[in-house]
Design a protein around this motif. Structure first.
Motif, PDB file in Angstrom:
ATOM      1  N   PHE A 202       0.787  -1.114   0.036  1.00 35.97           N
ATOM      2  CA  PHE A 202      -0.130   0.106   0.134  1.00 35.97           C
ATOM      3  C   PHE A 202       0.880   1.209  -0.138  1.00 35.97           C
ATOM      4  CE2 PHE A 202      -2.504  -3.398   2.138  1.00 35.97           C
ATOM      5  CZ  PHE A 202      -3.547  -3.144   1.838  1.00 35.97           C
ATOM      6  N   LYS A 203       0.335   2.346  -0.150  1.00 40.30           N
ATOM      7  CA  LYS A 203       1.077   3.676  -0.286  1.00 40.30           C
ATOM      8  C   LYS A 203       0.107   4.649   0.609  1.00 40.30           C
ATOM      9  CE  LYS A 203       0.913   6.031  -4.254  1.00 40.30           C
ATOM     10  NZ  LYS A 203       1.187   6.163  -5.504  1.00 40.30           N
ATOM     11  N   ASP A 204       0.662   5.069   1.638  1.00 40.19           N
ATOM     12  CA  ASP A 204      -0.082   6.022   2.651  1.00 40.19           C
ATOM     13  C   ASP A 204      -0.208   7.632   1.870  1.00 40.19           C
ATOM     14  OD1 ASP A 204       2.317   7.650   3.189  1.00 40.19           O
ATOM     15  OD2 ASP A 204       2.111   6.523   5.172  1.00 40.19           O
ATOM     16  N   ALA A 205      -0.765   8.491   2.712  1.00 35.53           N
ATOM     17  CA  ALA A 205      -1.013   9.811   1.887  1.00 35.53           C
ATOM     18  C   ALA A 205       0.227  10.489   1.749  1.00 35.53           C
ATOM     19  CB  ALA A 205      -2.114  10.585   2.916  1.00 35.53           C
ATOM     20  N   GLU A 206       1.415  10.164   2.468  1.00 40.48           N
ATOM     21  CA  GLU A 206       2.713  10.844   1.931  1.00 40.48           C
ATOM     22  C   GLU A 206       3.678   9.787   1.412  1.00 40.48           C
ATOM     23  OE1 GLU A 206       1.623  10.626   5.950  1.00 40.48           O
ATOM     24  OE2 GLU A 206       1.068  12.886   5.141  1.00 40.48           O
ATOM     25  N   ASN A 207       2.870   9.149   0.527  1.00 34.09           N
ATOM     26  CA  ASN A 207       3.574   8.260  -0.481  1.00 34.09           C
ATOM     27  C   ASN A 207       4.598   7.451   0.114  1.00 34.09           C
ATOM     28  OD1 ASN A 207       2.287   9.083  -2.946  1.00 34.09           O
ATOM     29  ND2 ASN A 207       3.661  10.653  -3.189  1.00 34.09           N
ATOM     30  N   VAL A 208       4.316   7.085   1.418  1.00 35.00           N
ATOM     31  CA  VAL A 208       5.319   5.803   2.051  1.00 35.00           C
ATOM     32  C   VAL A 208       4.710   4.475   1.788  1.00 35.00           C
ATOM     33  CG1 VAL A 208       6.013   5.185   4.215  1.00 35.00           C
ATOM     34  CG2 VAL A 208       5.830   7.381   3.849  1.00 35.00           C
ATOM     35  N   LEU A 209       5.453   3.736   1.147  1.00 36.48           N
ATOM     36  CA  LEU A 209       4.898   2.236   1.117  1.00 36.48           C
ATOM     37  C   LEU A 209       4.926   1.429   2.179  1.00 36.48           C
ATOM     38  CD1 LEU A 209       7.122   1.533  -2.291  1.00 36.48           C
ATOM     39  CD2 LEU A 209       4.610   2.473  -2.184  1.00 36.48           C
ATOM     40  N   PHE A 210       4.033   0.396   2.434  1.00 38.10           N
ATOM     41  CA  PHE A 210       4.009  -0.472   3.553  1.00 38.10           C
ATOM     42  C   PHE A 210       3.333  -1.628   3.112  1.00 38.10           C
ATOM     43  CE2 PHE A 210      -0.229   0.120   4.838  1.00 38.10           C
ATOM     44  CZ  PHE A 210      -0.610   1.423   4.243  1.00 38.10           C
ATOM     45  N   MET A 211       3.593  -2.826   3.978  1.00 35.68           N
ATOM     46  CA  MET A 211       2.925  -3.849   3.470  1.00 35.68           C
ATOM     47  C   MET A 211       1.827  -4.233   4.450  1.00 35.68           C
ATOM     48  SD  MET A 211       4.019  -5.673   0.990  1.00 35.68           S
ATOM     49  CE  MET A 211       3.290  -7.465   1.429  1.00 35.68           C
ATOM     50  N   GLY A 212       0.661  -4.744   4.216  1.00 34.74           N
ATOM     51  CA  GLY A 212      -0.498  -4.900   4.799  1.00 34.74           C
ATOM     52  C   GLY A 212      -1.679  -5.957   4.218  1.00 34.74           C
ATOM     53  N   LYS A 213      -2.370  -6.277   5.183  1.00 32.09           N
ATOM     54  CA  LYS A 213      -3.569  -7.067   4.808  1.00 32.09           C
ATOM     55  C   LYS A 213      -4.811  -6.562   5.049  1.00 32.09           C
ATOM     56  CE  LYS A 213      -3.392 -11.078   7.080  1.00 32.09           C
ATOM     57  NZ  LYS A 213      -3.297 -12.363   7.641  1.00 32.09           N
ATOM     58  N   ILE A 214      -5.851  -6.448   4.157  1.00 29.07           N
ATOM     59  CA  ILE A 214      -7.283  -5.913   4.419  1.00 29.07           C
ATOM     60  C   ILE A 214      -7.860  -7.003   5.290  1.00 29.07           C
ATOM     61  CG2 ILE A 214      -9.245  -5.307   3.191  1.00 29.07           C
ATOM     62  CD1 ILE A 214      -7.475  -4.300   0.872  1.00 29.07           C
ATOM     63  N   LEU A 215      -8.256  -6.551   6.296  1.00 30.16           N
ATOM     64  CA  LEU A 215      -9.272  -7.248   7.146  1.00 30.16           C
ATOM     65  C   LEU A 215     -10.776  -7.230   6.947  1.00 30.16           C
ATOM     66  CD1 LEU A 215      -7.371  -7.040  10.573  1.00 30.16           C
ATOM     67  CD2 LEU A 215      -7.142  -8.857   8.805  1.00 30.16           C
ATOM     68  N   GLY A 216     -11.109  -5.900   6.618  1.00 27.18           N
ATOM     69  CA  GLY A 216     -12.546  -5.442   6.498  1.00 27.18           C
ATOM     70  C   GLY A 216     -12.852  -3.986   6.589  1.00 27.18           C
ATOM     71  N   VAL A 217     -14.005  -3.829   6.776  1.00 27.64           N
ATOM     72  CA  VAL A 217     -14.259  -2.158   6.964  1.00 27.64           C
ATOM     73  C   VAL A 217     -14.907  -2.085   8.316  1.00 27.64           C
ATOM     74  CG1 VAL A 217     -15.665  -0.350   5.991  1.00 27.64           C
ATOM     75  CG2 VAL A 217     -14.581  -2.249   4.340  1.00 27.64           C
ATOM     76  N   ASN A 218     -14.372  -0.897   8.825  1.00 22.30           N
ATOM     77  CA  ASN A 218     -15.120  -0.442  10.198  1.00 22.30           C
ATOM     78  C   ASN A 218     -16.477   0.017   9.879  1.00 22.30           C
ATOM     79  OD1 ASN A 218     -15.972   1.233  12.449  1.00 22.30           O
ATOM     80  ND2 ASN A 218     -13.941   1.485  13.167  1.00 22.30           N
ATOM     81  N   THR A 219     -17.486  -0.444  10.236  1.00 24.29           N
ATOM     82  CA  THR A 219     -18.945  -0.071   9.846  1.00 24.29           C
ATOM     83  C   THR A 219     -19.194   1.249  10.503  1.00 24.29           C
ATOM     84  OG1 THR A 219     -19.845  -1.433  11.435  1.00 24.29           O
ATOM     85  CG2 THR A 219     -19.624  -2.292   9.171  1.00 24.29           C
ATOM     86  N   THR A 220     -18.556   1.513  11.598  1.00 27.34           N
ATOM     87  CA  THR A 220     -19.019   2.987  12.171  1.00 27.34           C
ATOM     88  C   THR A 220     -18.534   4.064  11.435  1.00 27.34           C
ATOM     89  OG1 THR A 220     -18.898   1.530  14.165  1.00 27.34           O
ATOM     90  CG2 THR A 220     -18.938   3.908  14.423  1.00 27.34           C
ATOM     91  N   ASN A 221     -17.503   3.783  10.886  1.00 31.90           N
ATOM     92  CA  ASN A 221     -16.717   5.131  10.421  1.00 31.90           C
ATOM     93  C   ASN A 221     -16.430   4.904   8.811  1.00 31.90           C
ATOM     94  OD1 ASN A 221     -14.398   3.608  10.445  1.00 31.90           O
ATOM     95  ND2 ASN A 221     -13.462   4.753  12.171  1.00 31.90           N
ATOM     96  N   GLY A 222     -16.657   3.669   8.402  1.00 32.17           N
ATOM     97  CA  GLY A 222     -16.560   3.431   6.805  1.00 32.17           C
ATOM     98  C   GLY A 222     -15.029   3.273   6.544  1.00 32.17           C
ATOM     99  N   LYS A 223     -14.050   3.311   7.518  1.00 28.73           N
ATOM    100  CA  LYS A 223     -12.515   3.096   7.093  1.00 28.73           C
ATOM    101  C   LYS A 223     -12.281   1.662   7.026  1.00 28.73           C
ATOM    102  CE  LYS A 223     -11.138   7.178   9.443  1.00 28.73           C
ATOM    103  NZ  LYS A 223     -10.228   7.974  10.574  1.00 28.73           N
ATOM    104  N   LEU A 224     -11.120   1.568   5.942  1.00 31.26           N
ATOM    105  CA  LEU A 224     -10.768   0.135   5.725  1.00 31.26           C
ATOM    106  C   LEU A 224      -9.706  -0.339   6.935  1.00 31.26           C
ATOM    107  CD1 LEU A 224     -10.386  -1.796   3.158  1.00 31.26           C
ATOM    108  CD2 LEU A 224      -8.084  -0.536   2.702  1.00 31.26           C
TER     109      LEU A 224
END
Ligand code: BTN
Length: 244
Positions: A202-224
């Motif tokens: 993935f790439k964050d807002a500052e273009n920093v790369l990182f590894m991760g694994k999508i688990l789901g979505v927080n249904t309270t705030n819609g975030k990944l």
């Protein structure tokens, strides 16, 4: 259900928003056009689509008592309506990329733009904008991830049939939403979520790369929700993360 058919318009979302602000419109009022001169996408992007080849439409949904805190489930209902409709055409490797892009073989074939009208803490109505690449034969080089049903299936499709299937599914899923079948909607969505549980870059807002694994979505705030290499879980809003 009222369908307004236009040849060309700035944006079906904008048109329907203006219409519904000026006077109350019936539930499932739909605006469909052959061409948009200022089609809008998420995060202030443009939605460009070849004239007369694709589907561009917006659907007005009126709510009586729908809390803004449940808006993630509205997103699930809409994304799954398009997914389920397109799945009937046997598109290979169909998935939903968070929050609501529809992909086939990792290529984007549909985008969704949901715009809500609020009344206090409730959503009084939503404008569901849907753009589906149906019969477009080629895409500009600057959008290498875009494709169409025509390119993937190798056959031209009747746009009316695709449109009707999406509207039928949307009605079913909005009914589920209205009867508060939130878990069911979430289950359907999570099952087809792109790259869920797959280690990805993935790439964050500052273009920093990182590894991760999508688990789901927080249904309270819609975030990944992404599990990082150190096994901590981090949540990202739309502007904060993208696939590298
Ligand atoms: C995205 O993927 O960024 C969302 C694209 C949404 C495009 C559709 S086309 C019909 C409706 N009218 C608009 O201006 N946008 C949506």
């Amino acid at each position: 259900m009222r369908i307004i058919k236009l040849n060309a318009i700035e944006s079906t979302n904008t048109f329907l928003k203006d219409l519904s602000v000026n006077s109350a419109q019936e539930d499932f009022t739909i605006v469909v056009t052959e061409q948009q001169t200022s089609g809008r996408g998420q995060m202030n992007t443009k939605w460009v689509s070849e004239t007369g080849k694709n589907l561009m439409f917006s659907v007005l949904i009126n709510f009586n008592d729908f809390s803004i805190s449940n808006q993630t489930f509205l997103n699930f209902a809409v994304a799954m309506a398009v997914f389920e409709a397109l799945n009937e055409f046997k598109l290979p490797k169909l998935s939903v990329k968070w929050p609501n892009d529809i992909l086939s073989e990792k290529k984007k074939i549909c985008g969704v733009l949901i715009e809500n009208n609020l009344k206090g803490m409730n959503i009084s109505s939503s404008i569901i904008g849907i753009g589906i690449n149906v019969n477009q034969n080629s895409f500009p080089e600057n959008v290498p991830n875009a494709s169409s049903l025509r390119l993937i299936l190798n056959e031209e499709l009747d746009r009316d049939i695709v449109f009707t299937k999406v509207i039928d599914r949307l009605k079913i899923n909005i009914d589920l939403l209205r009867s508060k079948e939130f878990e069911l909607l979430e289950d359907k969505y999570i099952r087809v979520l792109y790259k869920k549980n797959i280690p990805s870059m993935f790439k964050d807002a500052e273009n920093v790369l990182f590894m991760g694994k999508i688990l789901g979505v927080n249904t309270t705030n819609g975030k990944l929700q992404v599990e990082l290499s150190d096994e901590t879980i981090k949540e990202f809003a739309l502007k904060e993360v993208s696939f590298a």
